[in-house]
Scaffold this active site. Sequence first.
Site, PDB file in Angstrom:
ATOM      1  N   ASP A 119      58.869  25.873 -33.386  1.00  0.00           N
ATOM      2  CA  ASP A 119      59.138  26.000 -34.823  1.00  0.00           C
ATOM      3  C   ASP A 119      60.130  27.113 -35.140  1.00  0.00           C
ATOM      4  OD1 ASP A 119      57.344  23.981 -34.884  1.00  0.00           O
ATOM      5  OD2 ASP A 119      55.691  25.176 -35.681  1.00  0.00           O
ATOM      6  N   GLU A 140      49.202  24.324 -26.511  1.00  0.00           N
ATOM      7  CA  GLU A 140      49.112  25.664 -25.875  1.00  0.00           C
ATOM      8  C   GLU A 140      47.714  25.965 -25.347  1.00  0.00           C
ATOM      9  OE1 GLU A 140      50.406  25.032 -28.955  1.00  0.00           O
ATOM     10  OE2 GLU A 140      52.437  24.914 -28.153  1.00  0.00           O
ATOM     11  N   ASP A 172      52.321  17.773 -28.815  1.00  0.00           N
ATOM     12  CA  ASP A 172      52.522  19.012 -29.573  1.00  0.00           C
ATOM     13  C   ASP A 172      51.210  19.808 -29.527  1.00  0.00           C
ATOM     14  OD1 ASP A 172      53.620  20.834 -31.380  1.00  0.00           O
ATOM     15  OD2 ASP A 172      53.193  19.596 -33.134  1.00  0.00           O
TER      16      ASP A 172
HETATM   17  C1  NOJ Z   1      54.086  21.838 -34.957  1.00  0.00           C
HETATM   18  C2  NOJ Z   1      55.348  21.379 -34.269  1.00  0.00           C
HETATM   19  O1  NOJ Z   1      55.981  22.450 -33.646  1.00  0.00           O
HETATM   20  C3  NOJ Z   1      56.234  20.695 -35.280  1.00  0.00           C
HETATM   21  O2  NOJ Z   1      57.404  20.276 -34.648  1.00  0.00           O
HETATM   22  C4  NOJ Z   1      55.502  19.536 -35.915  1.00  0.00           C
HETATM   23  O3  NOJ Z   1      56.294  18.935 -36.888  1.00  0.00           O
HETATM   24  C5  NOJ Z   1      54.197  20.024 -36.545  1.00  0.00           C
HETATM   25  N1  NOJ Z   1      53.409  20.701 -35.561  1.00  0.00           N
HETATM   26  C6  NOJ Z   1      53.376  18.875 -37.149  1.00  0.00           C
HETATM   27  O4  NOJ Z   1      53.016  17.995 -36.153  1.00  0.00           O
END
Ligand code: NOJ
Length: 915
Positions: free
Chosen positions: A583, A510, A507
């Site tokens: 998200d 980017e 995660d």
């Molecule tokens: C951002 C991610 O997109 C999300 O899916 C994750 O739960 C959070 N970071 C925390 O790791």
Amino acid sequence: MKISILIFLLFLAIQTVLSWKKEEFRNCNQTPFCKRARSRKPGSCNLIAQDVTISHGELTAKLLPKIPQGQDQDQAKPLILSISVYQNGIMRLKIDEDASPKKRFEVSDVIISEFESKKLWLQRVSDERSDGDADLSSVVFLSDGYEAVLRHDPFEVYVRGEQGNRRIVSLNSNGLFDFEQLRDKKEGEDWEESFRGHTDTRPYGPQSVSFDVSFYGSDFVYGIPEHATSFALKPTRGPGVEESEPYRLFNLDVFEYIHDSPFGLYGSIPFMVSHGKSGKSSGFFWLNAAEMQIDVLASGWDAEPQISMPTSQSRIDTFWMSEAGIVDVFFFVGPGPKDVIRQYTSVTGTPSMPQLFATAYHQCRWNYRDEEDVENVDLKFDENDIPYDVLWLDIEHTDGKRYFTWDKLLFPHPEEMQRKLAAKGRHMVTIVDPHIKRDESFSLHKEATQKGYYVKDASGKDFDGWCWPGSSSYPDMVNPEIRTWWGEKFFYENYVGSTPSLYIWNDMNEPSVFNGPEVTMPRDALHLGTVESRELHNAYGYYFHMATADGLVKREDGKDRPFVLSRAFFAGSQRYGAVWTGDNTADWDQLRVSVSMILTLGLTAVTFSGADVGGFFGNPEPELLVRWYQLGAYYPFFRAHAHQDTKRREPWLFGQRNMELIRDAIRGRYMWLPYFYTLFREANVSGVPVVRPLWMEFPTDEATFSNDEAFMVGNSLLVQGVYTERAKYASVYLPGKESWYDIRTGTAYEGGTTHKLEVSEDSIPAFQRAGTILPRKDRFRRSSTQMVHDPYTLVIALNSSQTAEGELYLDDGKSFDFKQGAYIQRHFVFSNGQLTSSNIVPTRGESSFSTDCIIERIILLGHLPGPKIALIEPGNQKAEIEMGPLRLGEHAGPAAVTIRKPGVRIADDWTIKIL
Ligand code: NOJ
């Protein structure tokens, strides 16, 4: 330090109360290279091609500005152009500086090594003149009637087909090409740029590249993820366009993104596909990982074209701008949509073959608190008879956001926890992000620091940015040595507490930097010592994903297919694992846009993708959650996930009825797993995505071109989402001349028309196309792994000539042995009242795969009742035919002609004749 902490806390506070803040991200006007490029007028490019020749199997030329007579051409620095051609209709065009003060960055490790072997060695170039002698072009052969053309003055490059009559894709036809060559700073010149208090030193000055690309015979263009917007890309400039922002490709961690916007999200794939009424498609790919902005120009964008264009063909003009890098572009001639994807994946690779478990249902949340929570959730799935395959742990499972560690209080026995899940055939995924906590007592940080493995800031020090752990540094994943080092961190001895059933989630790659410009790394940060982040920003996450996936492969000595989910991606990410759309929010619009986003990812070869089921932010109403499960069950990657501030939302928390509906949706996915797995293999071989737009199967049907509410799963299932609250009806367009069978009722609906169908809470509309045969497994177990030996059901949907065909692929679901031929691939054909199963594995490989699985039922949709007996050969066996339920155990439900217990082995050749 203190100030940074304050900024960080402020950032977090802002994040929790506000939604998407447009002003935190640059728009084109605030991005000088974009603003400069967009202000250029058509026809302003004055470059002409000179010294055209063939060398090393390529066509090469110099591009020099047209100098008015009397001026000295020696002053001008030429650009070097080369055209190379490859098998199956691919042309590559490169343009770079001849001699630049600093080598411009070329993205490595994206083009697969096999691609070069497909190069066609050009031997000769021919000249073509029109308009008397004035208009000279050099023409080279491409393949099967296609040619690549370099027009000299003004310089233009295009591919054409069908005996030279049809232009397909062209570059610089509108004369917008511009290449800012690196140069010394002039006295008094200021190259710095700033945005919201962040200064970009820009030591090398302007270096952007931009050009127009035209797609002929096209009505729509698609692709260039990642944006939350319609599947068919709306124009961004020209008549009728209000919000004039180009589609941005710049990998960003965008908080609460909105559902209809051209702003860039977490990943970037600079690949566009066009499609038109003739049923033909073409494609264009720019291998460049710097920030890119792309305009789709509305017809009439240039009221007074400077260059006369052939007007007989419908055409879509686009404008591509990048902050840095070179021109390294690929033209794909099609002509069919699947051909374009085949061509693109012959350059960047086909999607990897996932393990079977990864194609099943995943249960995630930020966070499952501790081992007890994990155990309870796992138990509840069993108590409620809901299958699931993977339980996920988010960042809170670690010791202070130090990845590869466990919080000792919450997760004291990680191995035991994983073994308990594994005993039920289940797996676990933990999160490993690229930001490493700058903590002297953290061995990973110490080692990375000592080895000099971190990305550097503009002053040459280890870059220090804020992310979950606080002060963090980022390994320089662009460097292969560092990738190898990183991959080894996944070995069991290094990742203490990991077991063979544990896989990984990447995660924030980017990369996300909370206190950085636009929540990412400054553009003047340095990789490989000298390469600026601006040159490769969009590929950082790709290299990180690659390093993790390669590490998992090595962990098991090359014997186990990796599973790594990544948020950031670039062209080629399909080779390393799955991605998800980040998200999203629990609302109906986001449910709808998830389909466009997944279709777009599939079209650009990243077929293993999905959206957080239920929506990451917010608390979905039970109805939305149910509809999301019903749709998500058809996403290639099917995972429920939620933010830590949301209410718990495991399927049993919304009352008995909603639990049953969710269970039914999840079971639907398990039922179709043999079909999904077959489709993943198709993607692995040909690049053709698991979930596809309707027009990929019905290329001449215009009514499908901008439909992004329905989609095809493979060539046989059509799924229509329900995107509104309390919906009573859904309008479903069913393409083609043949009928479609509702998969729940078996009712046939006519093709080529829109049906207004009643919908109930039970399911979303889904149809099997007449003329297809689909494999299912109808018994429900705890996990996909436990279904391995279960028998199959075949569903034959007959067309108007009472025929149908289909395929089934299976292998061990886990290892790479399928690459040596250890798989079964059956072809089923039904015609003249007889079903035949034959082997379509072309040659027997070094190893083989076998199974004792049998077929327990064959359902015939569109067959008149009456026959009682079927004859099975070889063996001269008989099987009974009766009216049976469409779904096992649902005896009160709709019935169809069913061959009961044929008992034939899936691995064998046989025929079953209806007597
Ligand atoms: C951002 C991610 O997109 C999300 O899916 C994750 O739960 C959070 N970071 C925390 O790791």
